[in-house]
Design an enzyme around this catalytic site. Structure first.
Site, PDB file in Angstrom:
ATOM      1  N   TYR A   1      15.322  -6.206  11.136  1.00  0.00           N
ATOM      2  CA  TYR A   1      14.988  -4.556  10.644  1.00  0.00           C
ATOM      3  C   TYR A   1      14.749  -3.874  12.017  1.00  0.00           C
ATOM      4  CZ  TYR A   1      15.243   0.258  10.079  1.00  0.00           C
ATOM      5  OH  TYR A   1      15.059   1.635  10.423  1.00  0.00           O
TER       6      TYR A   1
ATOM      7  N   GLU B   1      23.283  10.002  -0.072  1.00  0.00           N
ATOM      8  CA  GLU B   1      23.370   8.573   0.354  1.00  0.00           C
ATOM      9  C   GLU B   1      23.593   7.831  -1.105  1.00  0.00           C
ATOM     10  OE1 GLU B   1      20.966   8.734   4.099  1.00  0.00           O
ATOM     11  OE2 GLU B   1      19.841   7.385   2.327  1.00  0.00           O
TER      12      GLU B   1
ATOM     13  N   ARG C   1      21.813  -6.031   2.962  1.00  0.00           N
ATOM     14  CA  ARG C   1      22.280  -4.653   1.396  1.00  0.00           C
ATOM     15  C   ARG C   1      22.441  -3.257   2.718  1.00  0.00           C
ATOM     16  NH1 ARG C   1      18.008  -1.865  -0.239  1.00  0.00           N
ATOM     17  NH2 ARG C   1      15.924  -2.107   1.247  1.00  0.00           N
TER      18      ARG C   1
ATOM     19  N   ARG D   1      -2.296  10.991   2.037  1.00  0.00           N
ATOM     20  CA  ARG D   1      -3.032  11.939   3.215  1.00  0.00           C
ATOM     21  C   ARG D   1      -3.852  13.201   1.945  1.00  0.00           C
ATOM     22  NH1 ARG D   1       2.096  13.554   7.322  1.00  0.00           N
ATOM     23  NH2 ARG D   1       2.060  11.065   8.026  1.00  0.00           N
TER      24      ARG D   1
ATOM     25  N   ASP E   1      13.716  -0.389  14.083  1.00  0.00           N
ATOM     26  CA  ASP E   1      13.749   0.966  14.026  1.00  0.00           C
ATOM     27  C   ASP E   1      14.355   0.976  15.829  1.00  0.00           C
ATOM     28  OD1 ASP E   1      13.510   2.621  12.844  1.00  0.00           O
ATOM     29  OD2 ASP E   1      11.315   2.135  12.531  1.00  0.00           O
TER      30      ASP E   1
ATOM     31  N   ARG F   1       0.487  -1.259   0.197  1.00  0.00           N
ATOM     32  CA  ARG F   1      -0.345   0.442   0.089  1.00  0.00           C
ATOM     33  C   ARG F   1       0.912   1.167   0.152  1.00  0.00           C
ATOM     34  NH1 ARG F   1      -0.199   1.288   5.557  1.00  0.00           N
ATOM     35  NH2 ARG F   1      -2.218   2.629   5.374  1.00  0.00           N
TER      36      ARG F   1
ATOM     37  N   ARG G   1      18.885  10.511  -1.190  1.00  0.00           N
ATOM     38  CA  ARG G   1      18.934  11.703  -0.388  1.00  0.00           C
ATOM     39  C   ARG G   1      19.994  11.843  -0.346  1.00  0.00           C
ATOM     40  NH1 ARG G   1      15.996   9.480   4.752  1.00  0.00           N
ATOM     41  NH2 ARG G   1      17.762   8.814   5.367  1.00  0.00           N
TER      42      ARG G   1
HETATM   43  C1  LIG Z   1      20.842   3.854   7.794  1.00  0.00           C
HETATM   44  C2  LIG Z   1      19.957   2.975   8.218  1.00  0.00           C
HETATM   45  C3  LIG Z   1      18.641   4.322   8.557  1.00  0.00           C
HETATM   46  C4  LIG Z   1      17.747   4.719  10.044  1.00  0.00           C
HETATM   47  N1  LIG Z   1      17.727   5.334  10.628  1.00  0.00           N
HETATM   48  C5  LIG Z   1      16.764   5.246  11.069  1.00  0.00           C
HETATM   49  C6  LIG Z   1      15.524   6.399  11.671  1.00  0.00           C
HETATM   50  O1  LIG Z   1      15.377   7.006  11.335  1.00  0.00           O
HETATM   51  N2  LIG Z   1      14.651   5.831  12.737  1.00  0.00           N
HETATM   52  C7  LIG Z   1      15.177   5.096  13.716  1.00  0.00           C
HETATM   53  O2  LIG Z   1      14.365   4.266  14.267  1.00  0.00           O
HETATM   54  N3  LIG Z   1      15.889   3.757  13.140  1.00  0.00           N
HETATM   55  C8  LIG Z   1      16.516   3.812  12.390  1.00  0.00           C
HETATM   56  N4  LIG Z   1      17.608   2.879  11.611  1.00  0.00           N
HETATM   57  C9  LIG Z   1      17.695   1.827  12.447  1.00  0.00           C
HETATM   58  C10 LIG Z   1      18.979   1.957  13.951  1.00  0.00           C
HETATM   59  O3  LIG Z   1      19.898   1.824  13.320  1.00  0.00           O
HETATM   60  C11 LIG Z   1      19.180   0.128  14.516  1.00  0.00           C
HETATM   61  O4  LIG Z   1      17.694   0.863  15.473  1.00  0.00           O
HETATM   62  C12 LIG Z   1      19.437   0.481  16.091  1.00  0.00           C
HETATM   63  O5  LIG Z   1      21.356   0.506  15.342  1.00  0.00           O
HETATM   64  C13 LIG Z   1      20.224  -0.779  16.030  1.00  0.00           C
HETATM   65  O6  LIG Z   1      21.127  -1.089  17.879  1.00  0.00           O
HETATM   66  P1  LIG Z   1      21.786  -2.162  17.600  1.00  0.00           P
HETATM   67  O7  LIG Z   1      22.401  -2.273  19.168  1.00  0.00           O
HETATM   68  O8  LIG Z   1      20.640  -3.686  17.321  1.00  0.00           O
HETATM   69  O9  LIG Z   1      22.913  -2.118  16.161  1.00  0.00           O
HETATM   70  P2  LIG Z   1      24.189  -1.752  16.475  1.00  0.00           P
HETATM   71  O10 LIG Z   1      24.309  -0.137  16.549  1.00  0.00           O
HETATM   72  O11 LIG Z   1      24.500  -1.972  14.901  1.00  0.00           O
HETATM   73  O12 LIG Z   1      25.140  -1.963  17.504  1.00  0.00           O
HETATM   74  C14 LIG Z   1      26.041  -3.223  17.203  1.00  0.00           C
HETATM   75  C15 LIG Z   1      27.364  -2.641  17.500  1.00  0.00           C
HETATM   76  O13 LIG Z   1      28.101  -4.661  18.034  1.00  0.00           O
HETATM   77  C16 LIG Z   1      29.124  -3.675  17.702  1.00  0.00           C
HETATM   78  N5  LIG Z   1      29.718  -5.767  16.691  1.00  0.00           N
HETATM   79  C17 LIG Z   1      29.616  -6.111  16.249  1.00  0.00           C
HETATM   80  N6  LIG Z   1      30.406  -7.445  16.295  1.00  0.00           N
HETATM   81  C18 LIG Z   1      31.022  -7.543  17.119  1.00  0.00           C
HETATM   82  C19 LIG Z   1      32.449  -7.616  17.178  1.00  0.00           C
HETATM   83  N7  LIG Z   1      32.464  -9.022  16.978  1.00  0.00           N
HETATM   84  N8  LIG Z   1      33.318  -7.568  19.129  1.00  0.00           N
HETATM   85  C20 LIG Z   1      32.770  -5.985  19.210  1.00  0.00           C
HETATM   86  N9  LIG Z   1      31.356  -5.708  18.966  1.00  0.00           N
HETATM   87  C21 LIG Z   1      30.350  -5.511  17.783  1.00  0.00           C
HETATM   88  C22 LIG Z   1      29.497  -2.645  16.255  1.00  0.00           C
HETATM   89  O14 LIG Z   1      30.575  -2.488  15.931  1.00  0.00           O
HETATM   90  C23 LIG Z   1      28.496  -2.056  16.783  1.00  0.00           C
HETATM   91  O15 LIG Z   1      28.497  -0.538  17.153  1.00  0.00           O
HETATM   92  C24 LIG Z   1      18.432   2.735  10.897  1.00  0.00           C
HETATM   93  C25 LIG Z   1      19.538   2.232  10.163  1.00  0.00           C
HETATM   94  C26 LIG Z   1      19.993   1.767   9.069  1.00  0.00           C
HETATM   95  C27 LIG Z   1      21.270   0.888   8.764  1.00  0.00           C
END
Ligand SMILES: Cc1cc2nc3c(=O)[nH]c(=O)nc-3n(C[C@H](O)[C@H](O)[C@H](O)COP(=O)(O)OP(=O)(O)OC[C@H]3O[C@@H](n4cnc5c(N)ncnc54)[C@H](O)[C@@H]3O)c2cc1C
Length: 373
Positions: free
Chosen positions: A358, A310, A254, A180, A360, A176, A285
């Site tokens: 994925y 981007e 990706r 708005r 947020d 969808r 972007r």
């Molecule tokens: C391009 C992009 C845009 C986004 N925009 C938004 C947004 O506008 N709004 C929103 O709500 N969310 C957004 N998100 C989602 C958001 O980034 C995630 O929800 C959040 O980062 C998830 O946190 P995390 O702790 O799971 O992962 P991460 O932030 O990736 O943290 C994982 C950490 O583990 C570490 N790590 C991995 N492997 C190892 C290892 N072997 N040894 C030691 N450390 C390690 C990494 O270095 C990293 O620091 C976006 C994501 C992307 C990719």
């Protein structure tokens, strides 16, 4: 080294929130991260006094009051409201698709006139199918919004994102397309949104305040691989396939790449997010980071600005893994890894890399708040 209750691999929002809540319950935590900084993907780099979202623009938004109150108890959030603009061959349109967009496209002034225009174009697309179901994304989108919105704001942008023609993409990608019929450019429908005042690093610093953290430490290449020597439990937020030595093969991702530059003007594009919806520009972007945190005169009091183009990029090993690929191969593979993870009773797998999902930011925090730590 003392014995910890939790060794936490990864200082992104999952790891940092977990560490914060565990420490509040008197648990001893050690947080390690392989990057040279804490914060994972929300980390910002300060350039010319501007917080630059190094791993992509991050806008916090949620409907969950508990999550909103929690993050605001760590750092106050500002009033940033995401209202992106689309640039198609030099002409600007408001997003998401709303009365402002329809007025810019057709000079219509009432919801009734806008609806009539869209219904007319949708009917044209349905008639062209001769009773068949849409066979690809292009046919599907045309039946949902009609030709003008599709060709101006969707087609070429989607082709840049996926690196494939809309006629070669499956119809199910777009189920969808919200329209708005009010003059409302606020991208999110959520009740709460904003950016931490002072930037995301303040949120991470607040979560990890007083905790022991080590950067530049890769779990797999460090003494901590033998984690049972140091902690009772492991919280692992790295890639799930890597944890199991890629036993069943590598998961695909990706990715997005960024070209960031300083512009010698206080206000380059007048908005944080401008989508380029034509194939004339190779990027999808342009982000102007200062608009996430500076409003009114503050924009001009900071003489320079930082912008990032981007680019949707094919993932290769060594690149930042950003988005999981939810095709059959990867769904199956990630399920096999999840089964292995399930058997590791002393390891908590969490976050976007370990769950191959994925998320947020707000759902990540909600998830951790609901965990039994
Ligand atoms: C391009 C992009 C845009 C986004 N925009 C938004 C947004 O506008 N709004 C929103 O709500 N969310 C957004 N998100 C989602 C958001 O980034 C995630 O929800 C959040 O980062 C998830 O946190 P995390 O702790 O799971 O992962 P991460 O932030 O990736 O943290 C994982 C950490 O583990 C570490 N790590 C991995 N492997 C190892 C290892 N072997 N040894 C030691 N450390 C390690 C990494 O270095 C990293 O620091 C976006 C994501 C992307 C990719």
């Amino acid at each position: 080294m003392e014995n910890f209750d939790y060794l936490i691999v990864g200082s992104g929002l999952f790891g940092s929130t977990f560490a914060h809540l565990a420490a509040n319950q008197g648990k001893k935590c050690l947080v390690i991260d392989k990057r040279p900084h804490l914060g994972g993907n929300v980390y910002c780099e300060n350039i010319e006094g501007i917080n630059v979202h190094k791993y992509g623009a991050h806008i916090f938004h949620t409907n969950n009051k508990e999550v909103w109150d929690f993050v605001n108890s760590i750092v106050e959030f500002n009033r940033y409201t995401n209202s992106p603009v689309a640039n198609y061959k030099g002409k600007l349109y408001n997003l998401p698709f709303n009365m402002n967009t329809f007025h810019q496209m057709w000079d219509v002034k009432t919801p009734e006139d806008a609806k009539a225009k869209i219904e007319e174009q949708k009917a044209e697309a349905v008639a062209a199918l001769n009773g068949n179901e849409p066979q690809n994304l292009e046919e599907q989108a045309l039946t949902l919004v009609g030709k003008d919105i599709f060709y101006t704001l969707i087609k070429e942008y989607t082709e840049k994102q996926w690196g494939r023609k809309c006629t070669d993409l499956p119809a199910f990608i777009i189920k969808r397309l919200p329209l708005r019929f009010v003059f409302d450019n606020n991208y999110f429908n959520d009740r709460y949104q904003g950016i931490p005042i002072g930037g995301y690093n303040k949120l991470i610093d607040g979560l990890l305040d007083g905790l022991e953290c080590k950067t530049d430490v890769d779990f797999f290449k460090s003494e901590f691989r033998d984690w049972r020597k140091y902690a009772d439990k492991l919280v692992y937020t790295g890639a799930i396939d890597e944890f199991f030595d890629f036993r069943f093969g590598k998961l695909d991702w990706r990715t997005v790449s960024f070209k960031t530059r300083i512009e010698n003007t206080p206000n380059y594009q007048g908005n944080a997010v401008v989508n380029y919806t034509s194939l004339d520009e190779p990027y999808t972007r342009v982000i102007e980071h200062k608009h996430f945190e500076m409003f009114g005169q503050d924009v001009y009091d900071c003489p320079k600005t930082v912008v990032s183009e981007e680019y949707s990029t094919e993932y290769k090993p060594g690149m930042e893994p950003y988005y999981p690929v939810n095709d059959d191969r990867n769904n199956l593979l990630s399920e096999k890894y999840r089964e292995l993870a399930f058997k590791e009773s002393d390891v908590i797998f969490g976050g976007r890399l370990a769950e191959y999902k994925y998320y947020d930011m707000a759902p990540i925090i909600e998830h951790v708040l609901n965990m039994n730590i």
